[in-house]
Scaffold this motif. Sequence first.
Motif, mmCIF file in Angstrom:
data_model
loop_
_atom_site.group_PDB
_atom_site.id
_atom_site.type_symbol
_atom_site.label_atom_id
_atom_site.label_comp_id
_atom_site.label_asym_id
_atom_site.label_seq_id
_atom_site.Cartn_x
_atom_site.Cartn_y
_atom_site.Cartn_z
ATOM 1 N N LEU A 35 0.825 -1.206 0.000
ATOM 2 C CA LEU A 35 0.000 0.000 0.000
ATOM 3 C C LEU A 35 0.862 1.260 0.000
ATOM 4 O O LEU A 35 0.598 2.211 -0.741
ATOM 5 N N ALA A 36 1.904 1.273 0.849
ATOM 6 C CA ALA A 36 2.784 2.442 0.922
ATOM 7 C C ALA A 36 3.475 2.683 -0.419
ATOM 8 O O ALA A 36 3.567 3.820 -0.887
ATOM 9 N N ASP A 37 3.949 1.608 -1.035
ATOM 10 C CA ASP A 37 4.615 1.733 -2.336
ATOM 11 C C ASP A 37 3.670 2.322 -3.384
ATOM 12 O O ASP A 37 4.066 3.159 -4.197
ATOM 13 N N SER A 38 2.420 1.890 -3.351
ATOM 14 C CA SER A 38 1.450 2.368 -4.347
ATOM 15 C C SER A 38 1.163 3.856 -4.173
ATOM 16 O O SER A 38 0.777 4.539 -5.125
ATOM 17 N N MET A 39 1.355 4.359 -2.944
ATOM 18 C CA MET A 39 1.095 5.770 -2.659
ATOM 19 C C MET A 39 2.362 6.619 -2.705
ATOM 20 O O MET A 39 2.314 7.816 -2.432
ATOM 21 N N GLY A 40 3.478 5.991 -2.994
ATOM 22 C CA GLY A 40 4.742 6.717 -3.012
ATOM 23 C C GLY A 40 5.132 7.221 -1.639
ATOM 24 O O GLY A 40 5.729 8.292 -1.491
ATOM 25 N N ALA A 41 4.815 6.427 -0.617
ATOM 26 C CA ALA A 41 5.073 6.843 0.763
ATOM 27 C C ALA A 41 6.069 5.924 1.454
ATOM 28 O O ALA A 41 6.215 4.749 1.082
ATOM 29 N N ASP A 42 6.749 6.456 2.459
ATOM 30 C CA ASP A 42 7.602 5.643 3.326
ATOM 31 C C ASP A 42 6.707 5.009 4.386
ATOM 32 O O ASP A 42 5.795 5.656 4.914
ATOM 33 N N LEU A 43 6.951 3.747 4.695
ATOM 34 C CA LEU A 43 6.160 3.033 5.693
ATOM 35 C C LEU A 43 6.801 3.167 7.070
ATOM 36 O O LEU A 43 7.986 2.907 7.237
ATOM 37 N N GLU A 44 5.991 3.568 8.052
ATOM 38 C CA GLU A 44 6.454 3.699 9.432
ATOM 39 C C GLU A 44 5.555 2.827 10.307
ATOM 40 O O GLU A 44 4.349 3.038 10.377
ATOM 41 N N ILE A 45 6.147 1.831 10.959
ATOM 42 C CA ILE A 45 5.385 0.889 11.785
ATOM 43 C C ILE A 45 5.431 1.314 13.252
ATOM 44 O O ILE A 45 6.486 1.603 13.798
ATOM 45 N N HIS A 46 4.259 1.321 13.884
ATOM 46 C CA HIS A 46 4.153 1.636 15.310
ATOM 47 C C HIS A 46 3.610 0.417 16.053
ATOM 48 O O HIS A 46 2.576 -0.134 15.671
ATOM 49 N N LYS A 47 4.309 0.016 17.096
ATOM 50 C CA LYS A 47 3.884 -1.120 17.918
ATOM 51 C C LYS A 47 2.895 -0.624 18.970
ATOM 52 O O LYS A 47 3.246 0.191 19.831
ATOM 53 N N ILE A 48 1.665 -1.105 18.897
ATOM 54 C CA ILE A 48 0.599 -0.641 19.786
ATOM 55 C C ILE A 48 -0.203 -1.840 20.278
ATOM 56 O O ILE A 48 -0.533 -2.737 19.503
ATOM 57 N N GLU A 49 -0.527 -1.860 21.566
ATOM 58 C CA GLU A 49 -1.346 -2.935 22.114
ATOM 59 C C GLU A 49 -2.707 -2.954 21.413
ATOM 60 O O GLU A 49 -3.209 -1.927 20.969
ATOM 61 N N TRP A 50 -3.312 -4.142 21.347
ATOM 62 C CA TRP A 50 -4.565 -4.330 20.616
ATOM 63 C C TRP A 50 -5.626 -3.298 20.995
ATOM 64 O O TRP A 50 -6.230 -2.665 20.132
ATOM 65 N N ASP A 51 -5.838 -3.125 22.291
ATOM 66 C CA ASP A 51 -6.880 -2.196 22.746
ATOM 67 C C ASP A 51 -6.583 -0.744 22.393
ATOM 68 O O ASP A 51 -7.484 0.092 22.409
ATOM 69 N N GLY A 52 -5.327 -0.446 22.083
ATOM 70 C CA GLY A 52 -4.957 0.934 21.786
ATOM 71 C C GLY A 52 -4.968 1.283 20.307
ATOM 72 O O GLY A 52 -4.769 2.444 19.937
ATOM 73 N N GLU A 108 -9.647 10.185 1.156
ATOM 74 C CA GLU A 108 -8.460 10.139 0.289
ATOM 75 C C GLU A 108 -7.643 8.885 0.553
ATOM 76 O O GLU A 108 -7.228 8.178 -0.370
ATOM 77 N N LEU A 109 -7.414 8.590 1.836
ATOM 78 C CA LEU A 109 -6.643 7.402 2.189
ATOM 79 C C LEU A 109 -7.428 6.136 1.862
ATOM 80 O O LEU A 109 -6.868 5.165 1.349
ATOM 81 N N ALA A 110 -8.722 6.142 2.164
ATOM 82 C CA ALA A 110 -9.556 4.976 1.876
ATOM 83 C C ALA A 110 -9.549 4.659 0.382
ATOM 84 O O ALA A 110 -9.384 3.492 -0.022
ATOM 85 N N ASP A 111 -9.689 5.677 -0.443
ATOM 86 C CA ASP A 111 -9.701 5.470 -1.898
ATOM 87 C C ASP A 111 -8.371 4.920 -2.403
ATOM 88 O O ASP A 111 -8.332 4.030 -3.260
ATOM 89 N N ALA A 112 -7.275 5.469 -1.857
ATOM 90 C CA ALA A 112 -5.945 5.021 -2.289
ATOM 91 C C ALA A 112 -5.717 3.552 -1.925
ATOM 92 O O ALA A 112 -5.171 2.775 -2.729
ATOM 93 N N ASN A 162 -8.162 1.268 -1.190
ATOM 94 C CA ASN A 162 -9.152 0.417 -1.852
ATOM 95 C C ASN A 162 -8.812 0.159 -3.323
ATOM 96 O O ASN A 162 -9.167 -0.879 -3.876
ATOM 97 N N LYS A 163 -8.118 1.115 -3.927
ATOM 98 C CA LYS A 163 -7.696 0.938 -5.321
ATOM 99 C C LYS A 163 -6.765 -0.275 -5.438
ATOM 100 O O LYS A 163 -6.858 -1.059 -6.389
ATOM 101 N N VAL A 164 -5.893 -0.431 -4.456
ATOM 102 C CA VAL A 164 -4.960 -1.564 -4.460
ATOM 103 C C VAL A 164 -5.677 -2.851 -4.057
ATOM 104 O O VAL A 164 -5.571 -3.881 -4.732
#
Length: 284
Positions: A84-101, A252-256, A258-260
């Motif tokens: 998804l990030a590649d399709s948007m020309g974006a850098d991917l940043e992963i955040h570790k978050i507990e399920w409830d958060g 905007e994000l949803a459309d980008a 969903n396209k993929v």
Amino acid sequence: MNLKKFLKAALCGAMVVAMAVTAGCGGGDGDKKADSGKKVLKVGMECAYAPYNWSQPSADGGAVKIAGSNEYAYGYDVMIAKKLADSMGADLEIHKIEWDGLAPAVVSGKIDAAIAGMSITSKRKESVDFTKPYYYATVVALVKKDSPQAQAKSVADLKGSIATSQLNTIWYDQIDQVPDVKKLPAIDNVPGMIVALKSGKCNLIVTDIPTAKAAAFANPELTMVTFPEGQGFKTSKEDVEIGIAIKKGNKELADAMNKVLGGMTDADFNKIMDEAIKKQPLAK
């Protein structure tokens, strides 16, 4: 130049220098990406939910570094997030978050999306929007190979089991379909569920196919039990559709995304999931 004008000029010069120094401060990854002008897609996940996501000590296999950590995230969710990030020309940043958060982090804007094996439920849709499904997860039983539960041909055959599942998941609610079940409190994460099953605290875990497959792959004493049509856990469409949670109104994000996702098939999803299951770190 009199003394007053001199001091005024000196003060102005100092302010300009200070502003220039301040503007050059930071040096973190976020600042560098902002300077480059490239977009950043901030994605949250547990990083402890194989095969959807897990953490590992290196970038081996294509893992992505977890923000604010020396660890790396990988798994099905990371593979999808990278696509998804590649399709948007974006850098991917992963955040570790507990399920409830995860959902609160989306709502607050801490992350752009939660890609974490999350079912698209009506309750969750009250606080976040979802993309098209990026996986379809059938609910199954995870048991010990040498247990009576391993011979079950239907949910009814699981009668009297001691069962649990993960906190705040649709799986935990499905336990109630087992006749005369002893339902234990929900467990925070998948590794904790597996420990409970292996240690004998319970003899049944209700979960989805990817989680059960991964657990059985990593723990030879465990097995996944599936049932013929009409004999398994009764689920609704929203129970098995797995989606990406995004902030309400972020069209905007949803459309980008969903396209993929709209261009991918069940076969595509299953192929990526099988790859994730094979790459998951084996349980120690």
